[in-house]
Design a protein around this motif. Structure first.
Motif: not given
Length: 142
Positions: A101-110
């Motif tokens: 979940i944390e990886l997906e959330n961080a990726a969505r910002r990019l």
């Protein structure tokens, strides 16, 4: 520039280039987009470990990687990493889901293009410049 060859030293706030190196030949050159996301998640979750990132063709075949794997370098740059916790006691269950979940959330910002896969004791993550992909290879205990 993501095409600049990185061979040693730090590549982000929390990671060194050697953590992304091929286990076979030692080459390394992680995309800055990959390091940015991993740094962001490391800040939230604590120490993370890169199980596998850069893979030469021989190493990719040896570990059963797919021929078009994002672990394989493109123009010398690798866009993928298999990530887990440094703490072995966290390499399961809800800890893996939180990492995902944390990886997906961080990726969505990019941006919208990335790949993420949940496995039993690690999460595959890549910052592919093509269409996104998501998969789950973890059978949750019932």
């Amino acid at each position: 520039s993501p095409r600049k060859l990185i061979t040693m030293g730090r590549v982000g706030q929390y990671f060194s280039a050697s953590e992304f190196a091929c286990a076979c030949c030692g080459k390394t050159n992680p995309a800055q987009s990959l390091v940015t996301v991993l740094d962001s998640v490391r800040k939230e979750l604590g120490p993370l470990r890169i199980n596998s990132s850069y893979r030469c063709e021989e190493h990719n075949k040896a570990v059963g990687g797919t021929p078009g794997s994002w672990h394989l370098p493109r123009d010398g740059v690798v866009y993928a990493a298999d990530v887990t916790y440094v703490d072995a006691a966290k390499r399961h269950g809800t800890y893996m889901l939180r990492l995902y979940i944390e990886l997906e959330n961080a990726a969505r910002r990019l941006g919208p293009n990335y790949g993420i896969g949940l496995y039993e004791n690690f999460v595959h993550f890549d910052t592919r410049p093509t269409k996104p992909a998501r998969w789950f290879k973890y059978n949750w205990p019932r």
